[in-house]
Scaffold this motif. Structure first.
Motif, short mmCIF file in Angstrom:
data_model
loop_
_atom_site.label_atom_id
_atom_site.label_comp_id
_atom_site.label_asym_id
_atom_site.label_seq_id
_atom_site.Cartn_x
_atom_site.Cartn_y
_atom_site.Cartn_z
N GLN A 5 -0.51 29.55 -28.13
CA GLN A 5 -0.77 28.46 -27.19
C GLN A 5 -1.34 27.25 -27.92
OE1 GLN A 5 -0.01 28.32 -23.94
NE2 GLN A 5 0.93 30.33 -24.06
N THR A 6 -1.33 27.24 -29.24
CA THR A 6 -1.88 26.13 -29.99
C THR A 6 -0.79 25.13 -30.34
OG1 THR A 6 -1.54 27.24 -32.11
CG2 THR A 6 -3.64 27.63 -30.99
N ASN A 7 -1.20 23.98 -30.84
CA ASN A 7 -0.26 22.94 -31.25
C ASN A 7 -0.15 22.84 -32.76
OD1 ASN A 7 0.34 22.21 -28.62
ND2 ASN A 7 -1.34 20.75 -28.52
N GLY A 8 -0.57 23.87 -33.46
CA GLY A 8 -0.48 23.87 -34.91
C GLY A 8 -1.06 25.14 -35.47
N GLY A 9 -0.86 25.31 -36.77
CA GLY A 9 -1.40 26.50 -37.41
C GLY A 9 -0.90 26.63 -38.82
N THR A 10 -1.13 27.80 -39.37
CA THR A 10 -0.73 28.12 -40.73
C THR A 10 0.06 29.41 -40.69
OG1 THR A 10 -2.75 27.11 -41.57
CG2 THR A 10 -1.61 28.57 -43.06
N ILE A 11 1.09 29.49 -41.52
CA ILE A 11 1.92 30.69 -41.56
C ILE A 11 2.31 30.97 -43.01
CG2 ILE A 11 4.11 29.48 -41.19
CD1 ILE A 11 4.81 31.92 -39.33
N ASP A 12 2.43 32.25 -43.34
CA ASP A 12 2.84 32.68 -44.68
C ASP A 12 4.28 33.15 -44.60
OD1 ASP A 12 1.99 33.31 -47.48
OD2 ASP A 12 2.67 35.30 -46.84
N VAL A 13 5.16 32.52 -45.41
CA VAL A 13 6.57 32.89 -45.44
C VAL A 13 6.94 33.20 -46.88
CG1 VAL A 13 8.93 32.14 -44.97
CG2 VAL A 13 7.08 31.38 -43.48
N ASP A 14 7.32 34.44 -47.12
CA ASP A 14 7.74 34.88 -48.45
C ASP A 14 6.71 34.54 -49.52
OD1 ASP A 14 10.12 35.79 -47.27
OD2 ASP A 14 11.10 33.85 -47.58
N GLY A 15 5.43 34.72 -49.21
CA GLY A 15 4.37 34.51 -50.18
C GLY A 15 3.89 33.07 -50.34
N TRP A 20 1.91 24.00 -40.00
CA TRP A 20 2.84 23.44 -39.01
C TRP A 20 2.02 22.84 -37.88
CZ3 TRP A 20 3.03 24.90 -33.90
CH2 TRP A 20 2.39 26.09 -33.56
N ARG A 21 2.63 21.84 -37.24
CA ARG A 21 1.99 21.24 -36.07
C ARG A 21 3.06 20.65 -35.17
NH1 ARG A 21 1.56 15.61 -36.39
NH2 ARG A 21 1.94 14.81 -38.46
N LEU A 22 2.74 20.60 -33.90
CA LEU A 22 3.64 20.01 -32.92
C LEU A 22 3.54 18.49 -33.02
CD1 LEU A 22 5.50 20.47 -30.44
CD2 LEU A 22 3.44 20.32 -29.04
N ARG A 23 4.65 17.83 -33.28
CA ARG A 23 4.67 16.36 -33.37
C ARG A 23 4.98 15.74 -32.01
NH1 ARG A 23 4.85 13.07 -37.14
NH2 ARG A 23 6.54 11.85 -36.25
N ASN A 24 6.01 16.24 -31.36
CA ASN A 24 6.44 15.68 -30.07
C ASN A 24 6.82 16.81 -29.14
OD1 ASN A 24 6.36 12.94 -30.92
ND2 ASN A 24 8.36 13.20 -31.88
N GLU A 25 6.36 16.71 -27.89
CA GLU A 25 6.83 17.62 -26.86
C GLU A 25 8.16 17.07 -26.33
OE1 GLU A 25 4.17 18.96 -23.93
OE2 GLU A 25 2.49 19.12 -25.30
N ASP A 31 16.95 5.62 -24.65
CA ASP A 31 18.23 5.47 -25.34
C ASP A 31 19.07 6.75 -25.38
OD1 ASP A 31 17.40 2.90 -25.88
OD2 ASP A 31 16.66 3.39 -27.87
N GLU A 32 18.41 7.89 -25.56
CA GLU A 32 19.14 9.12 -25.85
C GLU A 32 19.03 10.19 -24.78
OE1 GLU A 32 18.04 10.47 -29.74
OE2 GLU A 32 17.85 8.42 -30.47
N GLY A 33 18.35 9.93 -23.68
CA GLY A 33 18.16 10.97 -22.66
C GLY A 33 17.07 11.94 -23.09
N TRP A 34 17.18 13.19 -22.67
CA TRP A 34 16.16 14.18 -23.01
C TRP A 34 16.22 14.54 -24.49
CZ3 TRP A 34 12.00 15.36 -20.44
CH2 TRP A 34 11.98 15.17 -19.06
N LYS A 35 15.06 14.55 -25.12
CA LYS A 35 14.94 14.98 -26.52
C LYS A 35 14.03 16.19 -26.55
CE LYS A 35 14.75 12.42 -29.85
NZ LYS A 35 15.37 11.82 -30.97
N GLY A 36 14.33 17.11 -27.42
CA GLY A 36 13.54 18.33 -27.54
C GLY A 36 12.28 18.12 -28.34
N MET A 37 11.50 19.18 -28.47
CA MET A 37 10.26 19.08 -29.23
C MET A 37 10.55 18.98 -30.71
SD MET A 37 8.56 22.82 -29.22
CE MET A 37 9.52 24.27 -29.56
N THR A 38 9.58 18.45 -31.45
CA THR A 38 9.66 18.33 -32.90
C THR A 38 8.39 18.92 -33.49
OG1 THR A 38 10.90 16.26 -32.68
CG2 THR A 38 9.94 16.73 -34.83
N ILE A 39 8.56 19.76 -34.50
CA ILE A 39 7.40 20.26 -35.23
C ILE A 39 7.50 19.81 -36.68
CG2 ILE A 39 7.08 22.28 -33.75
CD1 ILE A 39 8.25 23.98 -36.04
N SER A 40 6.36 19.64 -37.33
CA SER A 40 6.36 19.29 -38.75
C SER A 40 5.91 20.48 -39.56
CB SER A 40 5.47 18.08 -39.02
OG SER A 40 4.12 18.42 -38.87
N LEU A 41 6.49 20.63 -40.73
CA LEU A 41 6.15 21.70 -41.67
C LEU A 41 5.71 21.06 -42.97
CD1 LEU A 41 9.30 23.96 -41.20
CD2 LEU A 41 7.06 24.31 -40.17
#
Length: 106
Positions: A5-15, A20-25, A31-41
């Motif tokens: 339920q958070t908007n960010g965190g830390t994850i371990d992938v292959d060592g 990561w954090r939520l940039r846009n809901e 211009d483009e209609g509905w846009k999906g969420m964006t996360i940054s890594l």
């Protein structure tokens, strides 16, 4: 894994550790209609971000109300692997790289 339920965190992938954090809901763009969420890594100690753009949820396209976004560790892990396989080089310099993924993060 449980849903987050958070908007960010830390994850371990292959060592390797990634932040990561939520940039846009999901939102309606004039211009483009509905846009999906964006996360940054961002890999720990690296310089270049990857932005993962998801498609807009089908419920929004049907005119239904917004619901709480659900991101789990498996989805974030798939996003990291998808960005790396698509050519993201976290150690390089430059602007963030944007990748389109499906609703599962692939």
């Amino acid at each position: 894994m449980s849903k987050s339920q958070t908007n960010g965190g830390t994850i371990d992938v292959d060592g390797t550790t990634y932040d990561w954090r939520l940039r846009n809901e999901p939102h309606l763009s004039d211009d483009e209609g509905w846009k999906g969420m964006t996360i940054s890594l961002l890999q720990h100690g690296a310089k270049r971000e990857a932005w993962m753009e998801f498609p807009p949820p089908k419920r929004l396209l049907k005119g239904l109300p917004r619901g709480r976004l659900q991101l789990d560790d498996a989805t974030i892990t798939r996003c990291v692997r998808a960005a790396l396989s698509a050519g993201w080089e976290p150690e390089s310099r430059g602007k963030p790289v944007t990748f389109m993924v499906d609703a599962d993060g692939n």
